[in-house]
Design a protein around this motif. Structure first.
Motif, PDB file in Angstrom:
ATOM      1  N   LEU A 125       0.858  -1.182   0.000  1.00  9.05           N
ATOM      2  CA  LEU A 125       0.000   0.000   0.000  1.00  9.05           C
ATOM      3  C   LEU A 125       0.891   1.228   0.000  1.00  9.05           C
ATOM      4  O   LEU A 125       1.806   1.341   0.826  1.00  9.05           O
ATOM      5  CB  LEU A 125      -0.913   0.009   1.227  1.00  9.05           C
ATOM      6  CG  LEU A 125      -1.768   1.270   1.428  1.00  9.05           C
ATOM      7  CD1 LEU A 125      -2.767   1.426   0.288  1.00  9.05           C
ATOM      8  CD2 LEU A 125      -2.487   1.232   2.771  1.00  9.05           C
ATOM      9  N   TYR A 126       0.622   2.138  -0.929  1.00  8.96           N
ATOM     10  CA  TYR A 126       1.405   3.369  -1.030  1.00  8.96           C
ATOM     11  C   TYR A 126       0.541   4.544  -0.580  1.00  8.96           C
ATOM     12  O   TYR A 126      -0.544   4.781  -1.124  1.00  8.96           O
ATOM     13  CB  TYR A 126       1.891   3.589  -2.460  1.00  8.96           C
ATOM     14  CG  TYR A 126       2.693   4.859  -2.636  1.00  8.96           C
ATOM     15  CD1 TYR A 126       3.871   5.056  -1.930  1.00  8.96           C
ATOM     16  CD2 TYR A 126       2.266   5.869  -3.487  1.00  8.96           C
ATOM     17  CE1 TYR A 126       4.603   6.217  -2.070  1.00  8.96           C
ATOM     18  CE2 TYR A 126       2.990   7.032  -3.647  1.00  8.96           C
ATOM     19  CZ  TYR A 126       4.158   7.202  -2.932  1.00  8.96           C
ATOM     20  OH  TYR A 126       4.877   8.356  -3.067  1.00  8.96           O
ATOM     21  N   PRO A 178       5.548   6.063  -7.936  1.00 12.78           N
ATOM     22  CA  PRO A 178       5.566   4.808  -8.703  1.00 12.78           C
ATOM     23  C   PRO A 178       5.869   5.013 -10.183  1.00 12.78           C
ATOM     24  O   PRO A 178       6.514   4.163 -10.811  1.00 12.78           O
ATOM     25  CB  PRO A 178       4.153   4.247  -8.488  1.00 12.78           C
ATOM     26  CG  PRO A 178       3.701   4.834  -7.198  1.00 12.78           C
ATOM     27  CD  PRO A 178       4.293   6.204  -7.170  1.00 12.78           C
ATOM     28  N   GLU A 179       5.411   6.126 -10.764  1.00 16.06           N
ATOM     29  CA  GLU A 179       5.662   6.371 -12.177  1.00 16.06           C
ATOM     30  C   GLU A 179       7.125   6.707 -12.455  1.00 16.06           C
ATOM     31  O   GLU A 179       7.586   6.583 -13.596  1.00 16.06           O
ATOM     32  CB  GLU A 179       4.780   7.513 -12.684  1.00 16.06           C
ATOM     33  CG  GLU A 179       3.327   7.126 -12.914  1.00 16.06           C
ATOM     34  CD  GLU A 179       2.566   6.912 -11.614  1.00 16.06           C
ATOM     35  OE1 GLU A 179       3.009   7.457 -10.582  1.00 16.06           O
ATOM     36  OE2 GLU A 179       1.552   6.199 -11.621  1.00 16.06           O
ATOM     37  N   SER A 219       7.613  -0.553 -10.138  1.00 15.80           N
ATOM     38  CA  SER A 219       6.264   0.018 -10.076  1.00 15.80           C
ATOM     39  C   SER A 219       5.198  -1.055 -10.216  1.00 15.80           C
ATOM     40  O   SER A 219       4.113  -0.949  -9.642  1.00 15.80           O
ATOM     41  CB  SER A 219       6.102   1.073 -11.165  1.00 15.80           C
ATOM     42  OG  SER A 219       6.329   0.507 -12.451  1.00 15.80           O
ATOM     43  N   SER A 220       5.496  -2.130 -10.969  1.00 18.10           N
ATOM     44  CA  SER A 220       4.516  -3.207 -11.099  1.00 18.10           C
ATOM     45  C   SER A 220       4.332  -3.954  -9.787  1.00 18.10           C
ATOM     46  O   SER A 220       3.244  -4.455  -9.491  1.00 18.10           O
ATOM     47  CB  SER A 220       4.961  -4.179 -12.195  1.00 18.10           C
ATOM     48  OG  SER A 220       6.207  -4.777 -11.858  1.00 18.10           O
ATOM     49  N   ARG A 221       5.377  -4.035  -8.979  1.00 14.86           N
ATOM     50  CA  ARG A 221       5.275  -4.721  -7.690  1.00 14.86           C
ATOM     51  C   ARG A 221       4.648  -3.850  -6.615  1.00 14.86           C
ATOM     52  O   ARG A 221       4.189  -4.366  -5.597  1.00 14.86           O
ATOM     53  CB  ARG A 221       6.663  -5.189  -7.244  1.00 14.86           C
ATOM     54  CG  ARG A 221       7.136  -6.425  -7.983  1.00 14.86           C
ATOM     55  CD  ARG A 221       8.615  -6.665  -7.826  1.00 14.86           C
ATOM     56  NE  ARG A 221       8.999  -7.956  -8.377  1.00 14.86           N
ATOM     57  CZ  ARG A 221       9.156  -8.197  -9.673  1.00 14.86           C
ATOM     58  NH1 ARG A 221       8.954  -7.216 -10.543  1.00 14.86           N
ATOM     59  NH2 ARG A 221       9.500  -9.397 -10.102  1.00 14.86           N
ATOM     60  N   MET A 222       4.658  -2.541  -6.820  1.00 12.01           N
ATOM     61  CA  MET A 222       4.024  -1.666  -5.845  1.00 12.01           C
ATOM     62  C   MET A 222       2.516  -1.799  -5.878  1.00 12.01           C
ATOM     63  O   MET A 222       1.830  -1.524  -4.884  1.00 12.01           O
ATOM     64  CB  MET A 222       4.443  -0.213  -6.098  1.00 12.01           C
ATOM     65  CG  MET A 222       3.924   0.773  -5.076  1.00 12.01           C
ATOM     66  SD  MET A 222       4.607   2.428  -5.273  1.00 12.01           S
ATOM     67  CE  MET A 222       6.277   2.179  -4.697  1.00 12.01           C
ATOM     68  N   GLY A 223       1.959  -2.241  -7.000  1.00 11.39           N
ATOM     69  CA  GLY A 223       0.525  -2.452  -7.090  1.00 11.39           C
ATOM     70  C   GLY A 223      -0.221  -1.171  -7.418  1.00 11.39           C
ATOM     71  O   GLY A 223       0.356  -0.116  -7.682  1.00 11.39           O
ATOM     72  N   ILE A 224      -1.530  -1.281  -7.382  1.00 12.01           N
ATOM     73  CA  ILE A 224      -2.384  -0.152  -7.754  1.00 12.01           C
ATOM     74  C   ILE A 224      -3.092   0.455  -6.551  1.00 12.01           C
ATOM     75  O   ILE A 224      -3.867   1.399  -6.707  1.00 12.01           O
ATOM     76  CB  ILE A 224      -3.435  -0.597  -8.795  1.00 12.01           C
ATOM     77  CG1 ILE A 224      -4.312  -1.708  -8.210  1.00 12.01           C
ATOM     78  CG2 ILE A 224      -2.763  -1.043 -10.075  1.00 12.01           C
ATOM     79  CD1 ILE A 224      -5.457  -2.116  -9.121  1.00 12.01           C
TER      80      ILE A 224
END
Length: 644
Positions: free
Chosen positions: A286-287, A419-420, A427-432
């Protein structure tokens, strides 16, 4: 010759007032050795046998501590930061046959207590010093090992490596005091009056339910300290409403409840509960992002405090929590060492810690006592872990994707689009899943201040609203609002004190009822002027035209990217863009470099040392709202207000 065994009876203090002529043998000691029942002389009611401080310490009635630092609070009370020592009976292993009578263990627990708790000076020595301390008095103790109060492990002090500078610490420094009022002197009476013992409670220390070698039904652990009799005026001092208000307005004071963030708390709570569904734990990330002072870290800690209640009630499976702040790391790689030490209790280098953590989260191998539990990792200031190849962030965000990791990562930063800016594999591992904390409006700031001052009626409602509107118009930073209100309370307190002293010195002796003093709007304005009319703000207001444009560009870049640092090349591009958009002649690179060095000499900005001017890193040395306050009404360059 005097024959007496003080360890058997206390008759010498009771019977002998003067040195006897010839030989004297204690009849009570002789009778006890012969196996007879001996009734010792009675102690008067309200009296007790006098014992030395060493005897009280070794019996668990007093405590020894190493003073790390000392300071004085604004109210005149002296405080110390101390590291506690324990006797062998207070460890889980208890006293062993190899323990010396005067042996102590140094712990890794630190506490802040008042200076009034200190009785007198003692000496804690290492083995070499203790061997030569034959004639150094009674208050001499031996210490060779350090005791970990969490993991209940022992480590030789000479082998303890400092986490920051890797220096050995095998010698205890002691505090030297010229006041020995707590010691026994020759003029003391045979019996001491009953004294009042004050106890300090430390609830944050994991203490075993029953320590080894407990005596007389008492449970021993790091939960109390014996002190001398505290003076009555100190013991009965009750803080005034103004003092209580100033204490509650400190940004570091944790409030009982966190207002205005109910929605965010529910989202964080549902995220954690969803990851720890049933007996399984799914690794997730979670960011959380938002401008400074919006309560990001405090909200997460409040959620975890509520979840801890659920765990204690048995409605949620237990978990271990690790908190890391990027600002406290000497280098990004040190995060591996901090995480491993929090999980296992052992200190190793960061490379070895990385290998062990990879085995822990990738293969599910055990590295500590809490390995089978899910782990919640909170990383504050996540953007400070960026390296050239971004390997640190990759490892941390890659661990939750492993099947047996049971790791939940919560990252906090000020950058919205972090993330960008990362590599695609990171960034793909950080999730959405992201959560944005917006700035507080004036109603929310007013509610935050009022909740802290609940039950303390010292502020006018208009004063709180005025301070909230001022801060909300600039940044919405709750910490700045609390700082202004606290400074206003200090101004009002000083004004009341001056009035009271003036009334005492005047010849008017008419008895008049005491008025109830409040913090008014005038006090808030005085605090704002004091905070925003500092020397660095005056330098910003009187700086050159290009210096103001550079400062405005740095604030604009800070709000756009969320990163505190910016390279000279990127800042120059931003300045040229701002100047072109507002029909301003764009400056050259050499001119901008001279302006940057000039601001660096004034300590308005911080410059990285080096000769690579193109990639020179630059950072504001003061909060961005100070720059906004100084330049938003600049008549020379009116278009700056659009970017502040």
């Amino acid at each position: 010759m005097i024959a007496w065994e003080g360890s058997i009876c206390g008759a010498l203090n009771r019977l002998l007032q003067n040195v006897p002529d010839g030989d004297w043998i204690c009849e009570f000691c002789v009778a006890r050795k012969a196996g007879k029942n001996v009734e010792l002389p009675w102690i008067p009611e309200g009296k007790k046998m006098r014992r030395t401080a060493r005897e009280k310490l070794l019996s668990g009635e007093l405590w020894a501590a190493r003073i790390e630092s000392l300071w004085r609070e604004p109210n005149g009370v002296y405080w110390i930061k101390c590291r506690w020592y324990v006797i062998p009976e207070e460890t889980t292993a208890g006293r062993q046959s190899h323990n010396l009578r005067r042996e102590l263990y140094r712990t890794n627990h630190l506490s802040n207590i008042e200076m009034e708790s200190v009785i007198r000076h003692c000496y804690v020595m290492n083995p070499r010093e203790f061997g030569g301390a034959i004639n150094d008095g009674d208050d001499v103790f031996y210490c060779e090992y350090e005791y970990d109060v969490r993991w209940h492990s022992f480590k030789r002090i000479a082998d303890v490596i400092d986490a920051d500078n890797n220096e050995e610490d095998g010698n205890d420094e002691v505090w030297k005091s010229s006041d020995d009022s707590g010691g026994d002197s020759e003029g003391d009476s045979d019996f001491d009056e009953e004294e009042i013992d004050a106890l300090f409670s430390f609830q944050d220390i994991p203490i075993p339910e029953l320590a080894a070698n407990s005596r007389k039904g008492r449970i021993f652990g790091l939960h109390k300290i014996g002190v001398k009799k505290i003076p009555k005026h100190v013991r009965l001092h009750k803080p005034s409403n103004m003092e209580s208000a100033k204490s509650m307005l400190l940004p570091t004071t944790l409030p009982k409840s966190l207002p205005c963030r109910t929605k965010e708390m529910e989202e964080i709570s549902s995220f954690i509960e969803g990851a720890m569904c049933g007996e399984q734990c799914l690794g997730r990330c979670l960011y959380i992002h938002g401008v400074p002072g919006t309560g990001k870290t405090m909200t997460v800690l409040a959620v975890l405090r509520n979840l801890r209640v659920e765990v204690d009630a048995g409605r949620m499976q237990p978990y271990c929590f690790v908190e890391v702040n990027g600002l406290k790391l000497a280098s990004p790689e040190n995060i591996y060492r901090v995480i491993y030490e929090a999980l296992s209790g052992h200190r190793v280098g960061w490379k070895k810690a990385l290998n062990l953590l990879n085995e822990r989260f990738s293969k599910g191998s055990n590295v500590g006592k809490e390995d089978n539990r899910p782990c919640i990792l909170l990383v504050d200031e996540l953007d400070l872990l960026l390296t050239r190849n971004q390997s640190v962030l990759y490892n941390i965000l890659d661990w939750p994707t492993k099947p047996n990791s049971k790791l939940i990562v919560i990252g906090i930063a000020n950058t919205m689009d972090l993330p960008e800016k990362l590599l695609p594999r990171i960034s793909s591992r950080m999730g959405i899943q992201r959560l944005c904390f917006g700035p507080y409006n004036y109603q929310q700031l007013q509610e935050i201040i009022s909740s802290r001052l609940k039950g303390i009626d010292v502020f006018e409602e208009q004063a709180i609203e005025f301070a909230s509107r001022k801060v909300a118009a600039m940044s919405g930073d709750a910490r700045r609002a609390l700082e202004i209100c606290r400074r206003a309370a200090e101004v009002a307190d000083f004004r009341v004190e001056q009035l009271s002293q003036l009334s005492k010195t005047t010849s008017l002796t008419k008895a008049c009822p005491k008025e109830k003093h409040f913090v008014s709007i005038d006090d808030i304005e005085a605090a704002i002027r004091e905070i925003f009319q500092a020397p660095h703000i005056q330098i910003m207001k009187t700086s050159s035209r290009m210096s103001k444009i550079m400062l405005a560009a740095m604030v604009h870049e800070l709000y756009r990217s969320g990163l505190g640092e910016v390279t000279f090349e990127k800042l120059a591009t931003t300045i040229n863009s701002l100047c072109s958009s507002n029909r301003e002649a764009p400056p050259g690179r050499d001119t901008l470099l001279k302006v940057g060095f000039k601001l660096g000499e004034c300590r308005i900005i911080l410059l990285e040392e080096g000769l690579k001017h193109r990639f020179l890193k630059m950072q504001l040395n003061f909060p961005s709202e100070d720059v906004t306050f100084a330049l938003k009404d600049c008549p020379e360059i009116p278009w700056l207000s659009k970017y502040l």
